[in-house]
Design an enzyme around this catalytic site. Structure first.
Site, mmCIF file in Angstrom:
data_model
loop_
_atom_site.group_PDB
_atom_site.id
_atom_site.type_symbol
_atom_site.label_atom_id
_atom_site.label_comp_id
_atom_site.label_asym_id
_atom_site.label_seq_id
_atom_site.Cartn_x
_atom_site.Cartn_y
_atom_site.Cartn_z
ATOM 1 N N CYS A 174 28.182 -11.545 -13.814
ATOM 2 C CA CYS A 174 29.279 -10.620 -14.131
ATOM 3 C C CYS A 174 30.450 -10.783 -13.155
ATOM 4 O O CYS A 174 31.232 -11.714 -13.299
ATOM 5 C CB CYS A 174 28.754 -9.199 -14.194
ATOM 6 S SG CYS A 174 29.832 -8.164 -15.191
ATOM 7 N N HIS A 208 24.524 -9.720 -17.758
ATOM 8 C CA HIS A 208 23.535 -9.410 -16.724
ATOM 9 C C HIS A 208 22.145 -9.856 -17.209
ATOM 10 O O HIS A 208 21.341 -9.018 -17.631
ATOM 11 C CB HIS A 208 23.512 -7.906 -16.437
ATOM 12 C CG HIS A 208 24.700 -7.427 -15.684
ATOM 13 N ND1 HIS A 208 24.799 -7.549 -14.322
ATOM 14 C CD2 HIS A 208 25.835 -6.843 -16.102
ATOM 15 C CE1 HIS A 208 25.963 -7.036 -13.927
ATOM 16 N NE2 HIS A 208 26.605 -6.602 -14.985
ATOM 17 N N GLU A 216 19.633 -10.526 -15.639
ATOM 18 C CA GLU A 216 18.535 -9.945 -14.849
ATOM 19 C C GLU A 216 17.856 -8.781 -15.563
ATOM 20 O O GLU A 216 16.670 -8.532 -15.353
ATOM 21 C CB GLU A 216 19.040 -9.507 -13.462
ATOM 22 C CG GLU A 216 20.006 -8.320 -13.424
ATOM 23 C CD GLU A 216 21.477 -8.709 -13.552
ATOM 24 O OE1 GLU A 216 21.751 -9.788 -14.092
ATOM 25 O OE2 GLU A 216 22.353 -7.923 -13.131
HETATM 26 N N1 GLN Z 1 34.042 -5.015 -11.931
HETATM 27 C C1 GLN Z 1 33.930 -6.022 -12.926
HETATM 28 C C2 GLN Z 1 34.290 -5.499 -14.304
HETATM 29 O O1 GLN Z 1 34.295 -4.312 -14.525
HETATM 30 C C3 GLN Z 1 32.528 -6.612 -12.940
HETATM 31 C C4 GLN Z 1 31.483 -5.643 -13.343
HETATM 32 C C5 GLN Z 1 30.082 -6.091 -13.017
HETATM 33 O O2 GLN Z 1 29.882 -6.973 -12.187
HETATM 34 N N2 GLN Z 1 29.094 -5.466 -13.616
HETATM 35 O O3 GLN Z 1 34.562 -6.258 -15.189
#
Ligand code: GLN
Length: 529
Positions: A374, A500, A502
């Site tokens: 992400c 994600h 994970e």
């Molecule tokens: N802050 C970033 C976004 O909102 C990444 C979010 C994250 O890593 N879950 O896009």
């Protein structure tokens, strides 16, 4: 109290019931006023777990899914905020017209209805009530539990109380007194536990079990010992040895239909073997949600560390995780040198960014296996733009609103949103993987689904400019508009994803990206030594 292992206890109990051949899922009750965990910082309450349907939920949901190898939904989490919101919405609509809306009966009825609906399609629903007995906040939930037992029976509603038995170091003795008082408190709420699970560093011995049985009015065979173990996935086995599953079935007057923990046992065996393995990898996790005061809070990234554990177990590889604090970028760079693989997990806000970008640069240049999750993808794109495409001030508008090169930005549909709760791109979305890429080879499929939790995206206006040098967009949304995966074609393992992965790794089914990362980490470890 929190941190005791109620989540793992609930998951392990559910696992044993599943093993007996019954359909089971779990429900987590969080007595806080937040509607969900989405707006809570991970150092406050651990990781925010995301479900397929986009729920932003307490990290215990992750344990339920990992132990049961089963997806849970948003409804599998109930908070004070959520239940009051529902009640107040109903009141505003006029559904209670003419009546005074009260905690008893109305709020309690809502809680019971939610519980019954969540468990509708299951044989068993294991409900974990968070917090501590005696807290103001969980009184309505305990009252709902009491009323459910009153309306049903002992064979339909089973109460299991998880307590802590401290070992006082000065005398080296395990104390039952807090358990006695906790049960006393619980009884004042009208609940008499059927089972007591005693958490402690050491197993409960016979005298302790007898004492608890006598003072707390629970049969001795229903006092279950839950000592510390080196691997949480061994807890179901510890409970099985004490026949906890059989004893619960006995109370519910149901028969065992099945008994097979074979897969689970062979997974545990592999994890044990990996500890003595010659193959060894050091994994650097570069994050900022690492400490709270003088204490470190490793739960902030629990799904990531569990995913590493699952993959390393399957590959029978000994692994260690080094926590690298991204807020000290010089130190972070030095520490990365000694790593075999590096992970940059998700994150929000502006702090610790410099250290993460330096870390990515080092992984790219020194060919250190790298997995970005992400924010990890977003920063890999920024690093690429700055250092390989000479867009020196490239940035994400989350970090610098006025950047001349907003390679990561908000899409139009996100710009109008003012509320912070439940407004991100959340839950499962498909991606189409590009032929002949490492990403596609690892997944083995063209169309895959991963869970998301983010607001920002790779700026569509920069797509063409960015896919240069060794940068490959290895996965996109089905309409081709969003970048879901990137990789480098001149590097042993440099993969990042907007999702994600994970959250979908399970001990019995490790995730291909984490397996890939560790495999390449083993190669680097061999070279380094
Ligand atoms: N802050 C970033 C976004 O909102 C990444 C979010 C994250 O890593 N879950 O896009």
């Amino acid at each position: 109290m929190s941190g005791l292992g109620k989540g793992v206890t609930a998951s392990s109990i559910a696992k044993l019931i599943k093993e007996k051949g019954y359909k089971v899922s779990c429900l987590k009750i969080d007595p806080y006023v937040n509607v969900d965990a989405g707006t809570i910082r991970p150092t406050e309450h651990g990781e925010v777990f995301v479900t397929e349907d986009g729920g932003e939920i307490d990290q215990d949901l992750g344990n339920y899914e990992r132990f049961l190898n089963k997806n849970h939904r948003k409804e599998h989490n109930l908070t004070t905020g959520k239940i009051y919101q529902k009640l107040i919405n109903k009141e505003r609509k006029g559904e209670y017209l003419g009546k005074t809306v009260q905690i008893i009966p109305h709020l309690i009825e809502e809680i019971i209805e939610h519980i019954e609906k969540t468990g509708e399609k299951e044989d068993f629903l294991v409900i974990e009530i968070g917090g501590t007995v005696g807290d103001y906040e969980n009184i309505p939930f305990l009252e709902a539990a009491r009323q459910m037992r009153r309306e049903k029976s002992h064979s339909e509603v089973v109460f299991i109380h998880v307590t802590y038995l401290p070992i006082i170091s000065a005398i080296g003795e395990q104390k039952t007194k807090p358990t006695q008082h906790s049960v006393k408190e619980l009884r004042s709420e009208g609940i008499i536990p059927d089972f007591i699970v005693g958490r402690s560093e050491k197993p409960l011995d016979e005298p302790r079990k007898e004492k608890i049985s006598l003072f707390c009015d629970v049969k001795k065979e229903k006092v279950i010992s839950a000592p510390n173990v080196d691997n949480i996935y061994k807890i179901p086995v510890k409970f099985k040895e004490q026949k906890l599953g059989d004893k619960i079935l006995n109370q519910t007057k149901l028969k065992e239909k099945n008994s097979d923990l074979q897969n689970w046992m062979s997974m545990l065996e592999k994890m044990d073997k990996s500890k003595d393995s010659e193959k060894e990898v050091k994994i650097g996790l570069v994050g900022k949600y690492i400490s709270s005061g003088d204490f470190s809070v490793r739960d902030s990234y629990i799904s990531v560390t569990e995913a590493v554990k699952h993959a390393a177990g399957e590959l029978e590889t000994n692994y260690s995780i080094k926590w690298i604090d991204s807020t000290d970028s010089e130190k972070a760079k030095k520490e990365i040198d000694e790593m075999d693989s590096v992970i940059i997990p998700g994150g929000f806000g502006t702090s610790g960014i410099k250290g993460k970008i330096e870390a990515i640069k080092k992984c790219r240049e020194d060919k250190i296996p790298f997995l970005g999750l992400c924010l990890g993808l977003q920063l890999a794109v920024i690093e690429h733009a700055r250092n390989e495409l000479s867009l020196k001030k490239a940035n994400s508008t989350e970090i610098d609103e006025d950047t001349p090169h907003p390679v990561i930005c908000l899409l139009e549909e996100q710009k109008e949103i003012e509320n912070k709760g439940n407004t991100m791109r959340l839950g499962s979305y498909p991606a189409i993987l590009k032929k002949n890429t490492k990403t596609k080879n690892l997944y083995g499929e063209k169309r895959i689904n991963e869970r998301h939790r983010h607001r920002y995206e790779v700026n569509p206006e920069y797509h063409n400019k960015l896919e240069k040098n060794s940068m490959v967009f290895s996965g996109k949304s089905p309409d081709g508009k969003l970048i879901e995966f990137i990789e480098r074609n001149n590097h042993p393992f440099f993969i990042a994803t907007q999702s994600h992965p994970e959250f979908k790794s399970r001990p019995e089914k490790p995730h291909p990206l984490f397996k890939g990362l560790i495999e390449k980490g083993i190669d680097r470890a061999e070279k380094r030594n």
